[in-house]
Motif scaffolding. Sequence first.
Motif, PDB file in Angstrom:
ATOM      1  N   ILE A  37      45.754  85.582  25.277  1.00 46.64           N
ATOM      2  CA  ILE A  37      45.774  85.245  23.893  1.00 46.64           C
ATOM      3  C   ILE A  37      45.144  83.823  23.359  1.00 46.64           C
ATOM      4  CG2 ILE A  37      47.866  84.487  22.278  1.00 46.64           C
ATOM      5  CD1 ILE A  37      49.590  86.233  24.337  1.00 46.64           C
ATOM      6  N   ASP A  38      44.418  84.028  22.537  1.00 49.94           N
ATOM      7  CA  ASP A  38      43.605  82.796  21.812  1.00 49.94           C
ATOM      8  C   ASP A  38      44.146  81.972  20.651  1.00 49.94           C
ATOM      9  OD1 ASP A  38      41.693  82.812  23.710  1.00 49.94           O
ATOM     10  OD2 ASP A  38      40.121  84.138  22.826  1.00 49.94           O
ATOM     11  N   ARG A  61      49.619  91.111  28.276  1.00 44.89           N
ATOM     12  CA  ARG A  61      50.652  91.939  28.995  1.00 44.89           C
ATOM     13  C   ARG A  61      52.202  91.520  28.945  1.00 44.89           C
ATOM     14  NH1 ARG A  61      48.352  90.642  33.723  1.00 44.89           N
ATOM     15  NH2 ARG A  61      46.401  91.612  33.303  1.00 44.89           N
ATOM     16  N   LEU A  62      52.521  90.422  28.774  1.00 44.59           N
ATOM     17  CA  LEU A  62      53.808  89.546  28.713  1.00 44.59           C
ATOM     18  C   LEU A  62      54.627  90.251  27.568  1.00 44.59           C
ATOM     19  CD1 LEU A  62      54.233  87.027  30.394  1.00 44.59           C
ATOM     20  CD2 LEU A  62      54.161  85.965  27.936  1.00 44.59           C
ATOM     21  N   PHE A  63      54.130  90.930  26.640  1.00 45.96           N
ATOM     22  CA  PHE A  63      54.895  91.557  25.589  1.00 45.96           C
ATOM     23  C   PHE A  63      55.282  93.130  26.102  1.00 45.96           C
ATOM     24  CE2 PHE A  63      51.494  89.175  22.956  1.00 45.96           C
ATOM     25  CZ  PHE A  63      52.331  87.801  23.159  1.00 45.96           C
ATOM     26  N   TYR A  64      54.684  93.675  27.096  1.00 45.32           N
ATOM     27  CA  TYR A  64      54.945  94.938  27.329  1.00 45.32           C
ATOM     28  C   TYR A  64      56.274  95.244  28.506  1.00 45.32           C
ATOM     29  CZ  TYR A  64      50.866  96.200  24.944  1.00 45.32           C
ATOM     30  OH  TYR A  64      50.097  96.503  23.796  1.00 45.32           O
ATOM     31  N   VAL A  69      53.657  98.027  31.812  1.00 49.18           N
ATOM     32  CA  VAL A  69      52.889  97.211  32.645  1.00 49.18           C
ATOM     33  C   VAL A  69      52.357  97.799  33.992  1.00 49.18           C
ATOM     34  CG1 VAL A  69      52.574  95.043  34.058  1.00 49.18           C
ATOM     35  CG2 VAL A  69      53.834  95.052  31.781  1.00 49.18           C
ATOM     36  N   GLN A  70      53.592  98.594  34.591  1.00 49.29           N
ATOM     37  CA  GLN A  70      53.065  99.255  35.726  1.00 49.29           C
ATOM     38  C   GLN A  70      52.240 100.426  35.365  1.00 49.29           C
ATOM     39  OE1 GLN A  70      56.926 101.028  37.220  1.00 49.29           O
ATOM     40  NE2 GLN A  70      57.319  99.049  38.251  1.00 49.29           N
ATOM     41  N   VAL A  94      58.577  93.568  24.132  1.00 51.11           N
ATOM     42  CA  VAL A  94      59.468  92.688  24.830  1.00 51.11           C
ATOM     43  C   VAL A  94      59.254  91.370  24.056  1.00 51.11           C
ATOM     44  CG1 VAL A  94      60.488  91.604  26.844  1.00 51.11           C
ATOM     45  CG2 VAL A  94      59.131  93.826  26.881  1.00 51.11           C
ATOM     46  N   ARG A  95      60.407  90.617  23.502  1.00 48.15           N
ATOM     47  CA  ARG A  95      60.543  89.288  22.862  1.00 48.15           C
ATOM     48  C   ARG A  95      60.620  88.499  24.008  1.00 48.15           C
ATOM     49  NH1 ARG A  95      64.444  91.526  19.275  1.00 48.15           N
ATOM     50  NH2 ARG A  95      63.280  92.349  17.230  1.00 48.15           N
TER      51      ARG A  95
END
Length: 371
Positions: A37-38, A61-64, A69-70, A94-95
């Motif tokens: 993320i920029d 990826r953090l939001f998935y 992710v898997q 995901v928040r």
Amino acid sequence: MEAPKRTRPLKGEALYQKMVEEVEDYAILLLSKQGDIDNWNKGAEKIKGYRAEEIIGKNFRLFYTEKDVQNQKPESLLKIAETTGKAAEEGWRVRKDGSTFWGSILITALHDEEGGVIGFTKVTRDLTERKLAEDQLRQYTKQLERQNKELEQFAYIASHDLQEPLRTVSGFLELLKKNYQNQLDANAQQYITYVVEASNRMQDLIKGLLDFSRLGRVQEFETVDCQQLIAEVIGDLQSSIQEANANIQVGSLPALSAYRLELKLLFQNLISNAIKFRKKEVPPQIAIKAKAKEGGWEFTVSDNGIGIDPKFFNKIFVIFQRLNSRREYPGTGIGLAHCKKIVALHEGEIWLSSKPNEGSTFHIFLPDKHL
Ligand code: ADP
């Protein structure tokens, strides 16, 4: 007095950046080629819960969800955007606090002057409310369909099983009449006649109910030539047409895709009602017409009979509901309930216009979308 502070108007890139930053309803991000993320705007903070300083530099990826992710969903979305220019998707995300929201996501590839991909923009909208409302509606619909099926099943089993004891009652009544005729006085014989009449009537009602629950069970759409269908119905009703001295005018009717047997039953019910509910001493004048309407056809079956008070327009479509005495106009009150169900099977509509003592017109709209 203090002079108002003059701020220098923003221009070019700065203005553009400000515009993106301030948008609150959309998360608008810039991702590197690898998905890091920029930048971060107000909408992203509102939707995902992170502040810019905690998230910039991390991978999107953090939001998935763990499962996504898997399954390498984030990577495959970037791949699609890289090869086709963009990737659109709706799904659970995901928040920061671990809760999920339903996101509508559009990832667009950014290119350098040579056409190489240098990163992505990612626009996300939180559509959780819409998704939940849709899910609830789908659930209600499923529940309704299931209950409707159960009800039909119940009507089918009940009417099927009721036939058996009724047959026994009628059979023994016949035997009673036959074998004990001479030993019974006039009163007893009269009572037997009433019971026979009532059980015959019950047989009609049960048969009607059975037919009703069978409607639309096994059938397929086919092309039905309505001109020919109505000719068949009129042929089948010949004896009551002649008896009533009825005149039937048939307009030009279309062919359409429908359940043939059910459609025949529909017109049979409407035409026989038009004959039955005639005024005494006035021969029935009946007209059957069709008009092309947007998305389908509107059929009408009109008569010059006894008519129907508008306050009963809804009631007459309810199973077993009748407005006239059985002695004057025989029937079970099931015909129009059949019609309504048949029209519903075709995703059409049925309604009427009528004036007491002048006549009635039944209107049927049948969509031709299945053609
Ligand atoms: P049934 O004909 O067995 O009575 P229907 O369900 O076909 O049952 O009709 C319900 C009621 O609606 C009828 O009993 C009658 O009162 C009224 N009805 C139906 N068709 C007509 C018509 N063409 N003219 C006047 N009344 C009608």
